[in-house]
Motif scaffolding. Structure first.
Motif, PDB file in Angstrom:
ATOM      1  N   ASP A 126     -31.848 -12.010  82.824  1.00 16.52           N
ATOM      2  CA  ASP A 126     -33.013 -12.317  81.991  1.00 16.52           C
ATOM      3  C   ASP A 126     -34.199 -11.449  82.403  1.00 16.52           C
ATOM      4  N   GLU A 127     -35.058 -11.162  81.426  1.00 15.49           N
ATOM      5  CA  GLU A 127     -36.223 -10.325  81.678  1.00 15.49           C
ATOM      6  C   GLU A 127     -37.503 -11.072  81.338  1.00 15.49           C
ATOM      7  N   LEU A 128     -38.573 -10.709  82.045  1.00 18.27           N
ATOM      8  CA  LEU A 128     -39.888 -11.278  81.794  1.00 18.27           C
ATOM      9  C   LEU A 128     -40.893 -10.132  81.773  1.00 18.27           C
ATOM     10  N   SER A 129     -41.549  -9.927  80.641  1.00 18.24           N
ATOM     11  CA  SER A 129     -42.523  -8.849  80.514  1.00 18.24           C
ATOM     12  C   SER A 129     -43.899  -9.322  80.964  1.00 18.24           C
ATOM     13  N   LEU A 130     -44.531  -8.486  81.795  1.00 19.40           N
ATOM     14  CA  LEU A 130     -45.906  -8.745  82.224  1.00 19.40           C
ATOM     15  C   LEU A 130     -46.882  -7.808  81.521  1.00 19.40           C
ATOM     16  N   GLY A 131     -46.362  -6.887  80.736  1.00 15.95           N
ATOM     17  CA  GLY A 131     -47.155  -5.834  80.109  1.00 15.95           C
ATOM     18  C   GLY A 131     -46.476  -4.515  80.388  1.00 15.95           C
ATOM     19  N   GLN A 132     -47.021  -3.757  81.338  1.00 14.11           N
ATOM     20  CA  GLN A 132     -46.382  -2.507  81.754  1.00 14.11           C
ATOM     21  C   GLN A 132     -45.198  -2.754  82.689  1.00 14.11           C
ATOM     22  N   HIS A 133     -45.168  -3.901  83.300  1.00 17.31           N
ATOM     23  CA  HIS A 133     -44.111  -4.243  84.251  1.00 17.31           C
ATOM     24  C   HIS A 133     -43.142  -5.240  83.626  1.00 17.31           C
ATOM     25  N   THR A 134     -41.868  -5.050  83.916  1.00 17.04           N
ATOM     26  CA  THR A 134     -40.837  -5.967  83.433  1.00 17.04           C
ATOM     27  C   THR A 134     -39.996  -6.431  84.609  1.00 17.04           C
ATOM     28  N   LEU A 135     -39.887  -7.743  84.749  1.00 14.61           N
ATOM     29  CA  LEU A 135     -39.091  -8.333  85.815  1.00 14.61           C
ATOM     30  C   LEU A 135     -37.698  -8.654  85.299  1.00 14.61           C
ATOM     31  N   VAL A 136     -36.694  -8.257  86.061  1.00 13.75           N
ATOM     32  CA  VAL A 136     -35.302  -8.572  85.749  1.00 13.75           C
ATOM     33  C   VAL A 136     -34.773  -9.461  86.870  1.00 13.75           C
ATOM     34  N   PHE A 137     -34.178 -10.576  86.522  1.00 14.84           N
ATOM     35  CA  PHE A 137     -33.745 -11.561  87.510  1.00 14.84           C
ATOM     36  C   PHE A 137     -32.253 -11.441  87.789  1.00 14.84           C
TER      37      PHE A 137
END
Length: 389
Positions: A126-137
């Motif tokens: 799953d991914e979570l966008s913060l704007g320019q940064h994207t977190l992948v779990f």
């Protein structure tokens, strides 16, 4: 501390702690690492131990400069990283909590606040966008608790590695990474080699430029070295040729045999020989050295008809940490009814791929000429059993 322009360190050093997890000596303290990603949405990456909550909150406030975080990502629920969750959740009531299903089961066990409507439940990939940064779990169960996950930030290629790649020691203390990371890994994560191997396989699919662990320094160069160490440790292969002589002695006679053995091994050309008095050595350090090298000799007297207690404790610790794939020699001592060698061999037999070197050296109270002859035979067997340097 800046990890990058957008990723900031807000963790704390703990130099007042004497025992980590209530059992591991940490003369150089320990760090509790926490990070903030500043973007359109702001994410806090983990909290810290309750011992340092106030200092951490102060670091966080200074970094946020009045801004409100949008997310708290919870990688691991062990209290040295998660104890401050309720404090920060109550400070920022609109902040969402990011974790997996098992994470939130544990949040409910540790804390007493309402979080049901604040959960962001994530799963593998799953991914979570913060704007320019994207977190992948990336899920990492049993590395080393069942809820553990790591987080990969795509734009800066940063792996937030939870307890992985961590070390003992405060961040402002000079220490060799390999030694403290080995001691940390073997004693805390070492039992879970197979899950670590699974996580390493997942990490191999990612382009990683920095590793941000929850303890110890941020790693941003020669990552192949650190990943290679984890591969070796988690597959239980020896790092190098060497012999650990772990002994326990009541009146000095078993110690004399152990010292004699060390001297003879060095004379025979062995470059790495560690002599450890189990009653006076840091147990976690001796265990780490036993995993580092390819051979070990255990020497102890019979005591109350059994194994001298500190030696039995040592062997049980080794078994619990999945000690395996090693050659082990035995020296036993006793004045009558010597049983310790057989009993030590029995515990070693419960471990995987342990080869017992012959002969088992028997001391009848004190070292004599016949004992030295046995030690000479054991030295020969030990040298021949060593891996290539």
């Amino acid at each position: 501390m800046r990890i990058s322009d957008s990723v900031l360190y807000v963790g704390v050093n703990d130099k007042d702690i004497d025992l980590f997890e209530g059992q591991y000596v940490v003369p150089d303290g320990v760090s509790y690492n926490s990070y903030v990603i500043m973007d359109e949405k702001i994410a806090i990456m983990d909290t810290v131990d309750k011992r340092k909550t106030d200092e951490w909150v102060a670091n966080l406030e200074e970094t946020l400069q009045g801004k409100t975080p949008d997310y708290l990502v919870i990688s691991h629920m062990e209290p040295d990283h998660a104890a401050s969750i309720q404090v920060i959740a109550e400070k920022y009531p609109n902040m969402l909590l990011v974790g997996n299903c098992k994470t939130f089961d544990m949040v409910a066990c540790f804390f007493d606040f309402e979080f049901e409507n604040r959960k962001v439940v994530v799963a593998e990939g799953d991914e979570l966008s913060l704007g320019q940064h994207t977190l992948v779990f990336v899920m990492a169960p049993m590395v080393h608790w069942p809820e553990v996950m790591v987080t990969y930030e795509k734009s800066e290629k940063i792996l937030f590695s939870a307890d992985g790649f961590g070390t003992f020691g405060a961040l402002d203390m000079e220490q060799p990474w390999d030694d403290e990371a080995r001691r940390y890994f073997i004693n805390i994560v070492g039992k879970f080699g197979a899950p670590v191997q699974t996580l390493l396989a997942k990490a191999a699919t990612l382009e990683i430029e920095k590793i941000c662990p929850l303890h110890g320094p941020v790693l941003d160069n020669d990552l192949g070295h650190y990943i290679g160490k984890y591969d070796t440790w988690s597959s239980y292969r020896p790092e190098s040729r060497g012999v650990v002589i772990a002994y326990a002695s009541v009146y000095g006679n078993t110690e004399k045999a152990a010292q004699c053995l060390k001297d003879k091994l060095i004379a025979a050309g062995e470059g790495n020989v560690i002599l450890a008095d189990l009653a006076r050595s840091d147990m976690s350090e001796v265990i780490a050295r036993a995993f580092q090298y390819d051979r070990m000799i255990v020497a102890a007297p019979t005591y109350d008809g059994g194994i001298y207690p500190i030696m039995e404790d040592f062997l049980r610790h080794l078994k619990a940490k999945a000690y395996q794939k090693r050659k082990v020699g035995i020296i036993e001592n006793g004045s009558w009814a010597i049983t310790v060698g057989r009993l030590m061999q029995s515990i070693l037999g419960e471990m995987k791929d342990i080869e017992i070197l012959e002969p088992v050296v028997t001391i009848k109270s004190s070292v004599k000429a016949d004992t030295e002859a046995q030690i000479d035979e054991l030295v020969k067997a030990c040298v021949e059993a060593g891996i290539e340097a």
